[in-house]
Design a protein around this motif. Structure first.
Motif, PDB file in Angstrom:
ATOM      1  N   MET A   1       0.824  -1.199   0.000  1.00  0.00           N
ATOM      2  CA  MET A   1       0.000   0.000   0.000  1.00  0.00           C
ATOM      3  C   MET A   1       0.864   1.257   0.000  1.00  0.00           C
ATOM      4  O   MET A   1       2.048   1.203   0.341  1.00  0.00           O
ATOM      5  CB  MET A   1      -0.884   0.019   1.263  1.00  0.00           C
ATOM      6  CG  MET A   1      -1.764  -1.196   1.449  1.00  0.00           C
ATOM      7  SD  MET A   1      -3.123  -1.261   0.320  1.00  0.00           S
ATOM      8  CE  MET A   1      -4.019   0.196   0.792  1.00  0.00           C
ATOM      9  N   ARG A   2       0.243   2.363  -0.347  1.00  0.00           N
ATOM     10  CA  ARG A   2       0.921   3.654  -0.188  1.00  0.00           C
ATOM     11  C   ARG A   2       1.172   3.900   1.295  1.00  0.00           C
ATOM     12  O   ARG A   2       0.500   3.344   2.151  1.00  0.00           O
ATOM     13  CB  ARG A   2       0.041   4.783  -0.721  1.00  0.00           C
ATOM     14  CG  ARG A   2      -0.122   4.770  -2.196  1.00  0.00           C
ATOM     15  CD  ARG A   2      -0.934   5.955  -2.628  1.00  0.00           C
ATOM     16  NE  ARG A   2      -1.162   5.901  -4.060  1.00  0.00           N
ATOM     17  CZ  ARG A   2      -1.795   6.811  -4.730  1.00  0.00           C
ATOM     18  NH1 ARG A   2      -2.303   7.867  -4.109  1.00  0.00           N
ATOM     19  NH2 ARG A   2      -1.958   6.698  -6.026  1.00  0.00           N
ATOM     20  N   GLY A   3       2.130   4.750   1.593  1.00  0.00           N
ATOM     21  CA  GLY A   3       2.398   5.107   2.985  1.00  0.00           C
ATOM     22  C   GLY A   3       3.158   4.045   3.749  1.00  0.00           C
ATOM     23  O   GLY A   3       2.988   3.919   4.958  1.00  0.00           O
ATOM     24  N   ASP A   4       3.991   3.264   3.063  1.00  0.00           N
ATOM     25  CA  ASP A   4       4.833   2.257   3.712  1.00  0.00           C
ATOM     26  C   ASP A   4       4.029   1.262   4.538  1.00  0.00           C
ATOM     27  O   ASP A   4       4.407   0.898   5.651  1.00  0.00           O
ATOM     28  CB  ASP A   4       5.906   2.918   4.581  1.00  0.00           C
ATOM     29  CG  ASP A   4       6.920   3.689   3.758  1.00  0.00           C
ATOM     30  OD1 ASP A   4       7.221   3.238   2.646  1.00  0.00           O
ATOM     31  OD2 ASP A   4       7.389   4.745   4.221  1.00  0.00           O
ATOM     32  N   ARG A   5       2.906   0.815   3.998  1.00  0.00           N
ATOM     33  CA  ARG A   5       2.067  -0.190   4.653  1.00  0.00           C
ATOM     34  C   ARG A   5       2.015  -1.444   3.798  1.00  0.00           C
ATOM     35  O   ARG A   5       2.028  -1.372   2.574  1.00  0.00           O
ATOM     36  CB  ARG A   5       0.637   0.311   4.854  1.00  0.00           C
ATOM     37  CG  ARG A   5       0.536   1.456   5.807  1.00  0.00           C
ATOM     38  CD  ARG A   5      -0.886   2.003   5.854  1.00  0.00           C
ATOM     39  NE  ARG A   5      -0.937   3.158   6.723  1.00  0.00           N
ATOM     40  CZ  ARG A   5      -1.470   3.142   7.930  1.00  0.00           C
ATOM     41  NH1 ARG A   5      -2.000   2.047   8.409  1.00  0.00           N
ATOM     42  NH2 ARG A   5      -1.464   4.224   8.671  1.00  0.00           N
ATOM     43  N   THR A   6       1.944  -2.585   4.460  1.00  0.00           N
ATOM     44  CA  THR A   6       1.746  -3.852   3.758  1.00  0.00           C
ATOM     45  C   THR A   6       0.636  -4.618   4.468  1.00  0.00           C
ATOM     46  O   THR A   6       0.439  -4.471   5.676  1.00  0.00           O
ATOM     47  CB  THR A   6       3.028  -4.707   3.728  1.00  0.00           C
ATOM     48  OG1 THR A   6       3.447  -4.977   5.058  1.00  0.00           O
ATOM     49  CG2 THR A   6       4.137  -4.014   2.957  1.00  0.00           C
ATOM     50  N   LEU A   7      -0.087  -5.413   3.692  1.00  0.00           N
ATOM     51  CA  LEU A   7      -1.161  -6.238   4.218  1.00  0.00           C
ATOM     52  C   LEU A   7      -0.950  -7.663   3.754  1.00  0.00           C
ATOM     53  O   LEU A   7      -0.474  -7.894   2.640  1.00  0.00           O
ATOM     54  CB  LEU A   7      -2.522  -5.769   3.707  1.00  0.00           C
ATOM     55  CG  LEU A   7      -2.905  -4.310   3.923  1.00  0.00           C
ATOM     56  CD1 LEU A   7      -4.172  -3.983   3.153  1.00  0.00           C
ATOM     57  CD2 LEU A   7      -3.115  -4.046   5.403  1.00  0.00           C
ATOM     58  N   ALA A   8      -1.323  -8.612   4.586  1.00  0.00           N
ATOM     59  CA  ALA A   8      -1.335 -10.023   4.200  1.00  0.00           C
ATOM     60  C   ALA A   8      -2.631 -10.599   4.722  1.00  0.00           C
ATOM     61  O   ALA A   8      -2.929 -10.486   5.914  1.00  0.00           O
ATOM     62  CB  ALA A   8      -0.141 -10.755   4.778  1.00  0.00           C
ATOM     63  N   GLY A   9      -3.443 -11.172   3.813  1.00  0.00           N
ATOM     64  CA  GLY A   9      -4.717 -11.724   4.236  1.00  0.00           C
ATOM     65  C   GLY A   9      -5.365 -12.522   3.122  1.00  0.00           C
ATOM     66  O   GLY A   9      -4.826 -12.634   2.019  1.00  0.00           O
ATOM     67  N   VAL A  10      -6.539 -13.061   3.408  1.00  0.00           N
ATOM     68  CA  VAL A  10      -7.292 -13.867   2.446  1.00  0.00           C
ATOM     69  C   VAL A  10      -8.186 -12.936   1.631  1.00  0.00           C
ATOM     70  O   VAL A  10      -8.979 -12.178   2.190  1.00  0.00           O
ATOM     71  CB  VAL A  10      -8.140 -14.940   3.165  1.00  0.00           C
ATOM     72  CG1 VAL A  10      -8.956 -15.738   2.158  1.00  0.00           C
ATOM     73  CG2 VAL A  10      -7.252 -15.854   3.989  1.00  0.00           C
TER      74      VAL A  10
ATOM     75  N   VAL B   1      -3.725   1.017  -3.247  1.00  0.00           N
ATOM     76  CA  VAL B   1      -3.067  -0.258  -3.570  1.00  0.00           C
ATOM     77  C   VAL B   1      -1.984  -0.032  -4.627  1.00  0.00           C
ATOM     78  O   VAL B   1      -2.225   0.580  -5.659  1.00  0.00           O
ATOM     79  CB  VAL B   1      -4.093  -1.291  -4.088  1.00  0.00           C
ATOM     80  CG1 VAL B   1      -3.409  -2.555  -4.567  1.00  0.00           C
ATOM     81  CG2 VAL B   1      -5.113  -1.604  -3.002  1.00  0.00           C
ATOM     82  N   ILE B   2      -0.795  -0.537  -4.354  1.00  0.00           N
ATOM     83  CA  ILE B   2       0.315  -0.469  -5.309  1.00  0.00           C
ATOM     84  C   ILE B   2       0.517  -1.821  -5.982  1.00  0.00           C
ATOM     85  O   ILE B   2       0.725  -1.900  -7.188  1.00  0.00           O
ATOM     86  CB  ILE B   2       1.619  -0.036  -4.599  1.00  0.00           C
ATOM     87  CG1 ILE B   2       1.473   1.380  -4.068  1.00  0.00           C
ATOM     88  CG2 ILE B   2       2.813  -0.150  -5.540  1.00  0.00           C
ATOM     89  CD1 ILE B   2       2.628   1.824  -3.206  1.00  0.00           C
ATOM     90  N   LEU B   3       0.426  -2.906  -5.205  1.00  0.00           N
ATOM     91  CA  LEU B   3       0.757  -4.228  -5.718  1.00  0.00           C
ATOM     92  C   LEU B   3      -0.046  -5.288  -4.993  1.00  0.00           C
ATOM     93  O   LEU B   3      -0.285  -5.177  -3.798  1.00  0.00           O
ATOM     94  CB  LEU B   3       2.261  -4.460  -5.494  1.00  0.00           C
ATOM     95  CG  LEU B   3       2.846  -5.815  -5.782  1.00  0.00           C
ATOM     96  CD1 LEU B   3       4.208  -5.638  -6.409  1.00  0.00           C
ATOM     97  CD2 LEU B   3       2.962  -6.651  -4.536  1.00  0.00           C
ATOM     98  N   ILE B   4      -0.477  -6.320  -5.727  1.00  0.00           N
ATOM     99  CA  ILE B   4      -1.115  -7.499  -5.135  1.00  0.00           C
ATOM    100  C   ILE B   4      -0.363  -8.708  -5.649  1.00  0.00           C
ATOM    101  O   ILE B   4      -0.119  -8.825  -6.843  1.00  0.00           O
ATOM    102  CB  ILE B   4      -2.593  -7.630  -5.533  1.00  0.00           C
ATOM    103  CG1 ILE B   4      -3.388  -6.410  -5.099  1.00  0.00           C
ATOM    104  CG2 ILE B   4      -3.195  -8.887  -4.915  1.00  0.00           C
ATOM    105  CD1 ILE B   4      -4.803  -6.423  -5.583  1.00  0.00           C
ATOM    106  N   SER B   5      -0.007  -9.600  -4.722  1.00  0.00           N
ATOM    107  CA  SER B   5       0.752 -10.789  -5.097  1.00  0.00           C
ATOM    108  C   SER B   5       0.285 -11.973  -4.271  1.00  0.00           C
ATOM    109  O   SER B   5      -0.050 -11.802  -3.096  1.00  0.00           O
ATOM    110  CB  SER B   5       2.245 -10.536  -4.857  1.00  0.00           C
ATOM    111  OG  SER B   5       2.988 -11.703  -5.006  1.00  0.00           O
ATOM    112  N   PRO B   6       0.284 -13.183  -4.843  1.00  0.00           N
ATOM    113  CA  PRO B   6       0.041 -14.361  -4.001  1.00  0.00           C
ATOM    114  C   PRO B   6       1.107 -14.414  -2.918  1.00  0.00           C
ATOM    115  O   PRO B   6       2.276 -14.121  -3.179  1.00  0.00           O
ATOM    116  CB  PRO B   6       0.191 -15.543  -4.958  1.00  0.00           C
ATOM    117  CG  PRO B   6       0.048 -14.970  -6.320  1.00  0.00           C
ATOM    118  CD  PRO B   6       0.509 -13.546  -6.230  1.00  0.00           C
TER     119      PRO B   6
END
Length: 95
Positions: free
Chosen positions: A28-37, A87-92
């Motif tokens: 994500m923007r703002g130096d955030r990352t998410l991991a989830g279903v 959102v910047i990137l989505i990856s498995p």
């Protein structure tokens, strides 16, 4: 095999469709990352995720301008709606 791949992947969002119900990594923007279903998405990249771990990468600065060592703040969320413009990137997600 190539015909099957080309028939099922006719546009970029088809790659996201393959990840429905799977764990994904989202930058994500703002130096955030998410991991989830991943449960749902749309053309604007709005996402619905469950079992989410959010990581916020923070670099604090002292009063005289010196950067302190980076730290990561984490939180867990049961269900999360993510607005697509961040959102910047989505990856498995890899193990």
């Amino acid at each position: 095999m190539e015909q099957v791949a080309s028939a099922t992947l006719s546009e970029p969002l088809d790659l996201v469709k393959l990840a429905l119900g799977e764990r994904v990594f989202v930058k994500m923007r703002g130096d955030r990352t998410l991991a989830g279903v991943l449960h749902a998405y749309d053309a604007h990249m709005n996402l619905v995720l469950s079992s989410v771990e959010e990581a916020i990468h923070v670099v604090d600065v002292t009063d005289n301008g010196q950067a302190l060592p980076p730290r990561v703040d984490r939180r867990n969320v049961d269900m999360l709606f993510v607005r697509g413009d961040g959102v910047i990137l989505i990856s498995p997600q890899t193990e």
